[in-house]
Design a protein around this motif. Structure first.
Motif, PDB file in Angstrom:
ATOM      1  N   GLY A 191       4.686   4.211 -12.533  1.00  0.00           N
ATOM      2  CA  GLY A 191       4.976   5.250 -11.549  1.00  0.00           C
ATOM      3  C   GLY A 191       4.398   6.583 -11.974  1.00  0.00           C
ATOM      4  N   ASP A 192       4.471   6.883 -13.273  1.00  0.00           N
ATOM      5  CA  ASP A 192       3.900   8.119 -13.795  1.00  0.00           C
ATOM      6  C   ASP A 192       2.378   8.106 -13.696  1.00  0.00           C
ATOM      7  OD1 ASP A 192       6.343   9.350 -14.585  1.00  0.00           O
ATOM      8  OD2 ASP A 192       6.422   7.990 -16.288  1.00  0.00           O
ATOM      9  N   VAL A 193       1.773   6.947 -13.909  1.00  0.00           N
ATOM     10  CA  VAL A 193       0.322   6.832 -13.765  1.00  0.00           C
ATOM     11  C   VAL A 193      -0.093   7.158 -12.334  1.00  0.00           C
ATOM     12  CG1 VAL A 193      -1.626   5.226 -13.829  1.00  0.00           C
ATOM     13  CG2 VAL A 193       0.091   5.172 -15.653  1.00  0.00           C
ATOM     14  N   GLY A 194       0.681   6.659 -11.380  1.00  0.00           N
ATOM     15  CA  GLY A 194       0.381   6.977  -9.983  1.00  0.00           C
ATOM     16  C   GLY A 194       0.544   8.453  -9.685  1.00  0.00           C
TER      17      GLY A 194
ATOM     18  N   HIS B  22      10.124  11.328  -7.287  1.00  0.00           N
ATOM     19  CA  HIS B  22      11.003  10.236  -6.879  1.00  0.00           C
ATOM     20  C   HIS B  22      10.203   8.955  -6.677  1.00  0.00           C
ATOM     21  CE1 HIS B  22      15.365  10.663  -5.377  1.00  0.00           C
ATOM     22  NE2 HIS B  22      15.201   9.483  -5.929  1.00  0.00           N
ATOM     23  N   LEU B  23       8.994   9.082  -6.131  1.00  0.00           N
ATOM     24  CA  LEU B  23       8.142   7.908  -5.957  1.00  0.00           C
ATOM     25  C   LEU B  23       7.762   7.314  -7.308  1.00  0.00           C
ATOM     26  CD1 LEU B  23       6.676   6.141  -3.890  1.00  0.00           C
ATOM     27  CD2 LEU B  23       4.702   7.667  -4.090  1.00  0.00           C
ATOM     28  N   SER B  24       7.482   8.177  -8.287  1.00  0.00           N
ATOM     29  CA  SER B  24       7.128   7.671  -9.616  1.00  0.00           C
ATOM     30  C   SER B  24       8.320   6.990 -10.270  1.00  0.00           C
ATOM     31  CB  SER B  24       6.589   8.805 -10.495  1.00  0.00           C
ATOM     32  OG  SER B  24       7.624   9.669 -10.916  1.00  0.00           O
ATOM     33  N   VAL B  25       9.528   7.522 -10.076  1.00  0.00           N
ATOM     34  CA  VAL B  25      10.728   6.888 -10.622  1.00  0.00           C
ATOM     35  C   VAL B  25      10.926   5.508  -9.999  1.00  0.00           C
ATOM     36  CG1 VAL B  25      13.254   7.006 -10.697  1.00  0.00           C
ATOM     37  CG2 VAL B  25      11.881   9.021 -11.268  1.00  0.00           C
TER      38      VAL B  25
END
Length: 300
Positions: free
Chosen positions: A92-95, A77-80
């Motif tokens: 967000g996916d990199v994170g 959810h954080l990446s989204v």
């Protein structure tokens, strides 16, 4: 600088689309949006995030690491949220990769995220092919069959050729994640639900501004509109998505201003769904889970 350029590209494209349809015509559709349909769109898109996290969990397990469910949901959810508000659609996916690397290494973290995201894109592309085939058949009748057959043959050839040139390690990882007997059904089931949620989110957002799409029309225009968001030149597809809607939706009888209003309402619903990240993170804090719990590894 790249971030600024992508933000400017989104603003320029969105402004151009709004100018083409006339703000005076677009405004009433947005102001009169039915909040009940918008709430449904947010809920469906929020559910899609949770199921996507479960698919990521299965993918990581296939590659050798067991992700705790709540942690996976929080991280996804954080990446989204990052993908939604930051330019490029992948930051967000990199994170997420960076936060997972300590428990599986960079290669496994990157592999699990990329393979999971790729599953969704493949499913969306397949839905788009079905929709285009339906539209071609309704417009051209039997004459469309050879064209559709040629398109399918070319697509299969391109996919097969691309797979053959992938490194062996990548092919093995994809095979393990998607086709291993113990994971294949869950991958297929989660992917089907996620696709339905994505399409349903757009459909509900369209209903909110008075646009009613039949099943065939929705299958034609919605996947193609969402595919426009994959181009990494904007912020969460803003501007590109509206441009695609303006070009495509009139083909199924939706006026340009209504199409753009539906796309904008979907963008707002997607933002609302991304903001729901506060829910799993609050649950995690209440349960006093550690920010990065230990993860079991299946690797020998």
């Amino acid at each position: 600088m790249t971030w600024v350029l992508r933000l400017l590209a989104s603003l320029a494209a969105l402004s151009a689309v709004i100018w083409l349809v006339d703000p005076a015509t677009l405004g009433p559709h947005l102001r009169g949006a039915d909040m009940r349909w918008m709430a449904l769109a947010v809920a469906v898109l929020g559910a899609q995030v949770v199921v996507s996290a479960l698919r990521w969990q299965v993918t990581a397990q296939a590659l050798g690491v067991r992700l705790p469910t709540l942690w996976a949901i929080c991280e996804y959810h954080l990446s989204v949220l990052g993908n939604t508000v930051l330019p490029g659609g992948v930051l967000g996916d990199v994170g997420r990769v960076a936060r997972m690397r300590a428990h599986g290494g960079w290669r496994l973290a990157v592999g699990s995220v990329v393979i999971e995201r790729l599953a969704g894109q493949v499913a969306l592309a397949c839905a788009a092919m079905l929709g285009v085939g339906w539209w071609a058949l309704t417009q051209l009748g039997a004459a469309a069959v050879p064209v559709i057959s040629l398109g399918v043959a070319v697509t299969v050839a391109l996919v097969w050729g691309g797979v053959r040139f992938l490194p062996d390690a990548v092919r093995r990882a994809v095979s393990a994640a998607w086709f291993a007997p113990q994971f294949a059904l869950r991958q297929l089931g989660y992917t089907a639900v996620i696709l339905c949620c994505n399409l349903g989110g757009v459909w509900a957002a369209a209903q909110a501004v008075g646009v009613q799409l039949g099943l065939g029309a929705a299958l034609f225009v919605i996947p193609l509109t969402l595919l426009a968001m994959l181009l990494p030149v904007s912020v969460n597809g803003w501007g590109l998505r509206e441009g695609a809607a303006l070009l495509l939706w009139p083909l199924v009888g939706v006026a340009g201003p209504q199409a753009v209003a539906a796309s904008i309402s979907f963008g707002l619903a997607a933002l609302g769904a991304a903001m729901l990240a506060i829910v799993p993170w609050t649950v995690q804090l209440v349960l006093r889970d550690r920010p990065m719990p230990a993860m079991a590894s299946d690797r020998k």
